[in-house]
Design a protein around this motif. Structure first.
Motif, PDB file in Angstrom:
ATOM      1  N   ALA A 196       0.825  -1.289   0.198  1.00  0.00           N
ATOM      2  CA  ALA A 196       0.060  -0.085   0.226  1.00  0.00           C
ATOM      3  C   ALA A 196       0.930   1.118   0.094  1.00  0.00           C
ATOM      4  O   ALA A 196       0.430   2.233  -0.511  1.00  0.00           O
ATOM      5  CB  ALA A 196      -0.935   0.098   1.137  1.00  0.00           C
ATOM      6  N   ASP A 197       2.077   1.205   0.624  1.00  0.00           N
ATOM      7  CA  ASP A 197       2.885   2.390   0.708  1.00  0.00           C
ATOM      8  C   ASP A 197       4.424   1.830   0.878  1.00  0.00           C
ATOM      9  O   ASP A 197       4.722   1.496   1.911  1.00  0.00           O
ATOM     10  CB  ASP A 197       2.846   3.249   1.731  1.00  0.00           C
ATOM     11  N   ALA A 198       5.105   1.775   0.018  1.00  0.00           N
ATOM     12  CA  ALA A 198       6.595   1.291   0.068  1.00  0.00           C
ATOM     13  C   ALA A 198       7.289   2.102   1.014  1.00  0.00           C
ATOM     14  O   ALA A 198       8.570   1.659   1.021  1.00  0.00           O
ATOM     15  CB  ALA A 198       7.328   1.004  -1.383  1.00  0.00           C
ATOM     16  N   ARG A 199       6.927   3.329   1.277  1.00  0.00           N
ATOM     17  CA  ARG A 199       7.978   4.247   2.069  1.00  0.00           C
ATOM     18  C   ARG A 199       7.401   4.295   3.832  1.00  0.00           C
ATOM     19  O   ARG A 199       8.079   4.886   4.220  1.00  0.00           O
ATOM     20  CB  ARG A 199       7.926   5.764   1.645  1.00  0.00           C
ATOM     21  N   ARG A 200       6.806   3.281   3.708  1.00  0.00           N
ATOM     22  CA  ARG A 200       6.302   3.047   5.469  1.00  0.00           C
ATOM     23  C   ARG A 200       7.359   2.959   6.314  1.00  0.00           C
ATOM     24  O   ARG A 200       8.499   2.366   5.847  1.00  0.00           O
ATOM     25  CB  ARG A 200       5.232   2.093   5.662  1.00  0.00           C
ATOM     26  N   GLY A 201       7.457   3.619   7.415  1.00  0.00           N
ATOM     27  CA  GLY A 201       8.529   3.370   8.436  1.00  0.00           C
ATOM     28  C   GLY A 201       8.736   2.185   9.029  1.00  0.00           C
ATOM     29  O   GLY A 201       7.919   1.268   8.973  1.00  0.00           O
ATOM     30  N   HIS A 202      10.019   1.733   9.447  1.00  0.00           N
ATOM     31  CA  HIS A 202      10.105   0.367  10.011  1.00  0.00           C
ATOM     32  C   HIS A 202       9.324   0.107  11.388  1.00  0.00           C
ATOM     33  O   HIS A 202       8.743  -0.964  11.380  1.00  0.00           O
ATOM     34  CB  HIS A 202      11.608   0.496  10.533  1.00  0.00           C
ATOM     35  N   ALA A 203       9.077   1.211  11.990  1.00  0.00           N
ATOM     36  CA  ALA A 203       8.199   0.882  13.286  1.00  0.00           C
ATOM     37  C   ALA A 203       6.878   0.624  12.963  1.00  0.00           C
ATOM     38  O   ALA A 203       6.209   0.002  13.405  1.00  0.00           O
ATOM     39  CB  ALA A 203       8.061   2.190  14.201  1.00  0.00           C
ATOM     40  N   GLU A 204       6.403   1.387  12.016  1.00  0.00           N
ATOM     41  CA  GLU A 204       4.915   1.212  11.476  1.00  0.00           C
ATOM     42  C   GLU A 204       4.737  -0.313  10.895  1.00  0.00           C
ATOM     43  O   GLU A 204       3.845  -0.844  11.025  1.00  0.00           O
ATOM     44  CB  GLU A 204       4.633   2.353  10.369  1.00  0.00           C
ATOM     45  N   LEU A 205       5.771  -0.594  10.011  1.00  0.00           N
ATOM     46  CA  LEU A 205       5.663  -1.804   9.418  1.00  0.00           C
ATOM     47  C   LEU A 205       5.784  -3.042  10.421  1.00  0.00           C
ATOM     48  O   LEU A 205       5.200  -4.001  10.230  1.00  0.00           O
ATOM     49  CB  LEU A 205       6.869  -2.103   8.420  1.00  0.00           C
ATOM     50  N   ALA A 206       6.743  -2.971  11.566  1.00  0.00           N
ATOM     51  CA  ALA A 206       6.714  -3.811  12.727  1.00  0.00           C
ATOM     52  C   ALA A 206       5.344  -3.876  13.532  1.00  0.00           C
ATOM     53  O   ALA A 206       4.941  -4.969  13.666  1.00  0.00           O
ATOM     54  CB  ALA A 206       7.656  -3.285  13.617  1.00  0.00           C
ATOM     55  N   ARG A 207       4.650  -2.979  13.719  1.00  0.00           N
ATOM     56  CA  ARG A 207       3.394  -2.875  14.371  1.00  0.00           C
ATOM     57  C   ARG A 207       2.499  -3.581  13.555  1.00  0.00           C
ATOM     58  O   ARG A 207       1.669  -4.559  14.020  1.00  0.00           O
ATOM     59  CB  ARG A 207       2.826  -1.554  14.550  1.00  0.00           C
ATOM     60  N   GLU A 208       2.227  -3.327  12.076  1.00  0.00           N
ATOM     61  CA  GLU A 208       1.220  -4.006  11.306  1.00  0.00           C
ATOM     62  C   GLU A 208       1.618  -5.645  10.990  1.00  0.00           C
ATOM     63  O   GLU A 208       0.682  -6.344  11.053  1.00  0.00           O
ATOM     64  CB  GLU A 208       1.264  -3.250  10.017  1.00  0.00           C
ATOM     65  N   CYS A 209       2.984  -5.871  11.202  1.00  0.00           N
ATOM     66  CA  CYS A 209       3.385  -7.388  10.967  1.00  0.00           C
ATOM     67  C   CYS A 209       3.566  -7.908  12.056  1.00  0.00           C
ATOM     68  O   CYS A 209       3.677  -9.277  11.832  1.00  0.00           O
ATOM     69  CB  CYS A 209       4.627  -7.242  10.028  1.00  0.00           C
ATOM     70  N   GLY A 210       3.278  -7.403  13.124  1.00  0.00           N
ATOM     71  CA  GLY A 210       3.497  -8.446  14.481  1.00  0.00           C
ATOM     72  C   GLY A 210       5.034  -8.710  14.571  1.00  0.00           C
ATOM     73  O   GLY A 210       5.459  -9.704  15.235  1.00  0.00           O
TER      74      GLY A 210
END
Length: 354
Positions: A196-210
């Motif tokens: 959906a957004d390839a520039r999402r930050g690492h922290a946001e990606l970590a929260r979404e992916c568990g």
């Protein structure tokens, strides 16, 4: 009599040179810092980030990611439809995850689709069992992608100069995907979040992916270094100066097909060049400045490769969906449908997308 105003009231503003330079910088280094991007195009980091927020917020540009290697297959489908059913079919097909692109085109087949499936039987079931049975579909023509020579992530705006490109890439702007199958499940979750957004930050990606932020950084760095992921910075081509999409079906002689395909893939206009099944064994999709450029490009191709035969050519009237993005009449991104492969929705795909 008042003067005639030919400008539509909802016509959006286009992209300026700095916007295009920003897009190309992100095409070359999708996850570079704003400071790195800004230093190359001549603006500060805050301005670069603000401009990007404006572009994405208005749907003028967007970024996505997808696996470079996967276990699924890609088919290109031409649908002949009853005229009265075209709008309803377009709307319905845009909702389907395995249909990664939907174009309304000239010619006998008014819809051109890109479809991802888990394997060949799944593709057969999807095309004949689902697409072929839709109300208003008169005929279905399928060709299977056998090799990709260039896809949309390899296309550049061509606004930056060589010095700027080298500064961003170190002289190597593409990493070849490593051999292997599709991504592991943990990587797939990460790729879905980046879709959906390839520039999402690492922290946001970590929260979404568990996952932990450290794990996200490590996995993403590994996928990028190994060429396991394609990043793609896309834009509304109409407002950027490429309002015409032309698609050519080309018959190339067997012994020279490989060399011809590489040459066609190297054209600056090329968005997609793939070998496909059928008598017209190459599929070429290009972005052009005007309809007249179709003939100019065709003559240039045939002059350089006189052994080719162009079997069919079409112009896209409207792109309703590209790489999972739903687009409005101006090509602005308005929504995102996650990419899946029929029938297994857990398997993302994106290798051969224009």
């Amino acid at each position: 009599m008042p003067p005639t105003d030919t400008t539509l009231p909802d016509t959006p503003a286009g992209l300026d040179e700095t916007d295009l330079a920003l897009v190309e910088a992100l095409q070359l280094r999708p996850r570079a810092t704003w400071a790195q991007i800004g230093s190359v195009i001549g603006i500060d980091a805050t301005t670069a980030a603000r401009r990007w927020r404006r572009l994405t917020g208005s749907g003028l540009a967007w970024m996505t990611a997808y696996p470079a290697q996967h276990a699924s297959v890609v088919g290109y489908v031409d649908l002949a439809c009853a005229p009265g059913a075209l709008d309803a079919l377009t709307t319905e097909l845009c909702r389907w995850g395995p249909v990664f692109s939907v174009e309304r085109t000239t010619g006998d087949h008014s819809l051109f689709l890109g479809v991802a499936a888990y394997d060949l039987p799944s593709l057969d079931d999807f095309v004949t069992g689902r697409l072929g049975r839709l109300d208003g579909v008169r005929s279905v023509r399928l060709s299977i992608c056998t090799r990709v020579y260039r896809e949309g992530s390899g296309w550049l705006v061509h606004t930056l100069n060589e010095r700027q490109r080298t500064h961003l890439t170190g002289g190597d702007n593409r990493t070849r995907p490593r051999p292997g199958g599709g991504p592991h499940e943990g990587d797939r979750r990460l790729l879905r979040a980046l879709g959906a957004d390839a520039r999402r930050g690492h922290a946001e990606l970590a929260r979404e992916c568990g996952l932990s932020e450290t794990t996200v950084r490590r996995r993403l760095a590994r996928m990028i270094a190994g060429g396991e992921v394609y990043f793609r910075c896309d834009l509304t081509q109409q407002l950027a100066g490429w309002p015409v999409i032309a698609t050519f079906r080309i018959a190339a002689p067997g012994p020279g097909t490989e060399a011809v395909a590489h040459a066609l893939a190297g054209l600056p206009e090329t968005r997609l060049c793939a070998s496909v099944t059928g008598p017209d064994n190459l599929l070429l999709s290009v972005w052009l400045r005007s309809p007249a450029d179709c003939l100019t490009l065709e003559e240039r191709i045939l002059h350089r490769h006189p052994g080719l035969r162009i079997g069919a050519r079409s112009i896209t009237l409207h792109t309703a969906k590209r790489m999972g993005r739903l687009l409005d009449r101006w090509g602005r991104a308005r929504a995102h449908v996650p990419l899946t492969a029929a029938p297994d929705g857990a398997l993302e795909n994106g290798r051969a997308m224009n």
